[in-house]
Design an enzyme around this catalytic site. Structure first.
Site, PDB file in Angstrom:
ATOM      1  N   LYS A 285      42.057  72.586  60.408  1.00  0.00           N
ATOM      2  CA  LYS A 285      42.917  72.775  61.241  1.00  0.00           C
ATOM      3  C   LYS A 285      43.715  74.004  60.901  1.00  0.00           C
ATOM      4  O   LYS A 285      44.461  74.048  60.116  1.00  0.00           O
ATOM      5  CB  LYS A 285      43.817  71.583  61.804  1.00  0.00           C
ATOM      6  CG  LYS A 285      43.003  70.590  62.720  1.00  0.00           C
ATOM      7  CD  LYS A 285      43.830  69.433  63.282  1.00  0.00           C
ATOM      8  CE  LYS A 285      43.074  68.588  63.965  1.00  0.00           C
ATOM      9  NZ  LYS A 285      43.749  67.413  64.660  1.00  0.00           N
ATOM     10  N   GLU A 371      40.582  53.533  74.086  1.00  0.00           N
ATOM     11  CA  GLU A 371      41.601  52.989  74.960  1.00  0.00           C
ATOM     12  C   GLU A 371      40.929  51.424  75.237  1.00  0.00           C
ATOM     13  O   GLU A 371      41.778  50.656  75.768  1.00  0.00           O
ATOM     14  CB  GLU A 371      41.631  53.683  76.211  1.00  0.00           C
ATOM     15  CG  GLU A 371      42.227  55.048  75.897  1.00  0.00           C
ATOM     16  CD  GLU A 371      41.294  56.110  75.493  1.00  0.00           C
ATOM     17  OE1 GLU A 371      41.985  57.336  75.313  1.00  0.00           O
ATOM     18  OE2 GLU A 371      40.168  56.097  75.231  1.00  0.00           O
ATOM     19  N   ARG A 399      40.013  54.935  81.602  1.00  0.00           N
ATOM     20  CA  ARG A 399      38.819  54.972  80.424  1.00  0.00           C
ATOM     21  C   ARG A 399      38.713  53.350  80.208  1.00  0.00           C
ATOM     22  O   ARG A 399      37.549  52.826  79.687  1.00  0.00           O
ATOM     23  CB  ARG A 399      38.923  55.569  79.288  1.00  0.00           C
ATOM     24  CG  ARG A 399      39.035  56.893  79.742  1.00  0.00           C
ATOM     25  CD  ARG A 399      39.142  57.852  78.187  1.00  0.00           C
ATOM     26  NE  ARG A 399      37.687  58.453  78.116  1.00  0.00           N
ATOM     27  CZ  ARG A 399      37.379  59.091  77.133  1.00  0.00           C
ATOM     28  NH1 ARG A 399      38.092  59.632  76.355  1.00  0.00           N
ATOM     29  NH2 ARG A 399      36.053  59.437  76.974  1.00  0.00           N
TER      30      ARG A 399
END
Length: 640
Positions: A285, A371, A399
């Protein structure tokens, strides 16, 4: 500030322009693309770290595959900024996340190079498999490539898709962009050599020949031979998990080394091997921009910043954010009650639970991008007498709706849902706007549903949720700063289903739920200047509704306007149905609901979005005047 020189990038209008570049030119292109990306995001803000990490991968994919004929699907989409620059959108890249500009995520309506819109994670393999099966059924010839990050691979949906792909055996290439999992052995020359070897046509042909021969062996020997080959490669490369799911594993490959990436991608493109393939690419990253390399979390999503120093622009000091107020209030409640635990689904800093985790590390759980699991995990905790707070963004909680219904609501378990990013969210647009939680939670029997008008009310609602021990509860609050009211020293539980009146009037009743209350108060001032006396009430609870207050407002006023920052089917619908049952709509009451309009509102400034939605003071006033016949409500054009 002078923009970086980009002579190679200037030659690229679309991906086919780079397919005749030499590897040295592609390296130059990657360097210029990275400089262009940093410069652009410094102007607009946005997701920087993940996009910097996939610069070489993006160049390699577009150089090897014939996009847009070949489908390239980016999971989540916040890593797709380099992709946007290379696919004809460079001229608009500095409009990113601005009103009328480019979306912060991939979007089908924006470009033919975006075959699938993605702003929530872990959808790419499912979508890509659907495209691959459609290709096979139609007899077409194209590659389907899905790029998914290691974080997104923590979601169950990714594994559901891989399991299905392994069974269907449709040709599909999944690129696992691994920048954090550390599931790979060291990436170097030997790894690159092995990846090139096992992705080569010669190896694949020998493998198929061996497989055909093995089929003539007795079943036990054939199975043993197959597993020996798979596990031999798994030991060398770390891909046993993916092999067991039916994928042919290749990797790990250095995602920043074009000498490694390009030949492997060409091998996989040209291979005659059928079935799904997973290419494991290791990246960093923030690669190539020192501040982002040093602080990848800080530079995941950024405000405008100084390219030279990396210093991000800071908003003027103001009230604390709702997220911080929630976290501090929860910590305060947890100091008093050892049963309180907190759960987040891969968003500890976004939900403020990183603060909670520092104070109570053993009572805070980050379950990853999962989730559904988060909600049922919380239900299990509640079933054993704990007091779980499940902090999830409004759109992410969508979700896990089945789990909210089946595992929490039906069992009347006291899970507390802290719903961040409720309402419109500015630059993140429709994909992250919490428009529907009032509707999808308000219809559930037994659910207590609250919305604070300001940050002080949020503190009290955290205390209220902590005190509810016999049923599920939820409180929704917006992104951004509070309104600047003084915070209470400690939260005090509110009486369930009781609102409050802030201003008494006689002709017009304005009933607000949530943070539109300041607009309702401003509208009341405007109406008073026009000679129209207005009552302003704060509902506090979307469920249970304050029947007594609502009936009084209906009986004592000529016009009643309900204001909420949520979609149709939410609080106003409950109020209207209650009044209809009581016959209070039969006597001439002029009832007007103000909700989010029946459109998806594009990314823009928060103020502009509220104006488009018609939830500002001016629209409230025009609605009242229109109900009284004094003026026609203004029609605000909606930007598509």
């Amino acid at each position: 500030m002078v923009r970086p020189r980009t002579p190679t990038l200037d030659r690229v209008d679309e991906p086919r322009d780079l397919r005749n570049f030499s590897i040295d030119q592609l390296r130059d292109l990657a360097g210029e693309l990275r400089a262009e990306l940093v410069d652009a995001v410094s102007v607009t803000g946005g997701h920087l770290g993940a996009s910097l990490g996939v610069v070489e991968l993006t160049v390699a994919l577009h150089a090897v595959f014939e996009t847009p004929h070949d489908r390239l699907i980016w999971d989540v989409g916040h890593q797709a900024y380099p992709h946007k620059i290379l696919t004809g959108r460079r001229g608009r890249i500095r409009t990113l996340r601005q009103g009328g500009g480019l979306a912060g995520f991939t979007r089908r309506s924006e470009s033919v190079y975006d075959p699938f819109g993605a702003a929530h994670s872990s959808t790419s393999i499912s979508a890509g498999l659907g495209m691959a099966v459609a290709r096979d059924l139609k007899g077409e010839d194209r590659h389907v490539v899905c790029v998914i990050g290691d974080g997104a691979m923590s979601a169950g949906m990714a594994y559901e898709a891989m399991n299905n792909a392994g069974a269907l055996r449709s040709r599909l290439l999944v690129v696992l962009n691994d920048n954090d999992m550390s599931i790979a052995p060291p990436v170097g020359a030997m790894s690159a050599y092995l990846s090139r070897l096992i992705s080569s046509r010669r190896f694949l042909s020998l493998r198929e020949l061996a497989a055909r021969m093995a089929r003539h062996f007795p079943r036990g020997i054939e199975r043993t031979a197959r597993r020996a080959e798979e596990f031999a490669r798994g030991i060398l490369t770390g891909g046993t998990l993916f092999e067991e799911m039916g994928f042919y594993y290749v990797g790990p490959v250095d995602g920043h080394n074009l000498d490694h990436l390009l030949p492997v991608l060409r091998n996989l493109r040209d291979a005659e091997e059928s079935g799904p393939i997973l290419l494991h690419v290791v990246t960093q990253k923030g690669k190539g921009y020192a501040p982002a390399e040093a602080a990848p979390d800080k530079y995941h999503g950024v405000a405008k910043f100084n390219v030279i120093t990396g210093e991000q622009a800071k908003a003027p000091a103001g009230p604390p954010s709702y997220t911080k107020v929630f976290a501090d209030a929860l910590i305060q409640e947890a100091e008093k009650d050892p049963r309180i635990v907190a759960i987040t689904a891969a968003m500890p800093s976004g939900t403020g639970l990183d603060r909670f985790a520092k104070r109570f590390p053993e009572r805070c759980f980050d379950v990853g991008i999962a989730e559904q699991h988060a909600v049922t995990f919380a239900a299990g905790l509640a079933a054993e007498g704990m007091a779980p707070f499940c902090a999830i963004y409004s759109t992410f909680l969508q979700r896990a709706y089945d789990q909210v219904v089946h595992d929490v609501a039906i069992q009347s378990l006291p899970v507390r849902f802290a719903i961040d990013r409720a309402g419109l969210v500015g630059a993140d647009g429709a994909t992250h706007a919490g428009s529907f939680d009032l509707a999808y939670l308000g219809c559930l029997p037994g659910m207590v549903l609250m919305a604070p008008a300001d940050e002080a009310e949020l503190v009290h609602m955290v205390a209220t949720a902590a005190a509810i021990g016999d049923r599920p509860s939820a409180f929704r609050y917006p992104r951004g700063e509070g309104v600047g009211v003084a915070l209470p020293e400690t939260g005090v539980p509110l009486a369930l289903g009781r609102g409050r009146v802030l201003r008494e009037g006689s002709k017009v009743a304005l009933l607000s739920l949530g943070t539109r209350l300041p607009e309702a108060l401003a509208a009341a001032e405007d109406l008073a200047a026009r000679g129209l006396s207005a009552t302003v009430a704060d509902a506090r609870f979307a469920k249970p509704i304050d029947a007594e207050l609502i009936e009084r407002l209906a009986r004592e006023h000529e016009v009643m306007v309900v204001i909420e920052e949520g979609a149709i089917g939410g609080f106003a619908s409950h109020v209207m149905q209650h009044l209809a049952r009581k016959g209070l709509l039969d006597g001439g009451l002029k009832f007007r609901p103000l909700t989010l309009p029946d459109i998806f509102i594009d990314h823009d400034s928060p103020r502009a979005q509220i104006e488009v939605a018609g939830l500002d003071a001016a629209h409230i006033v025009q609605t009242v005047l229109g109900a009284l016949g004094a003026a026609r409500p203004k029609i605000v054009p909606v930007r598509s």
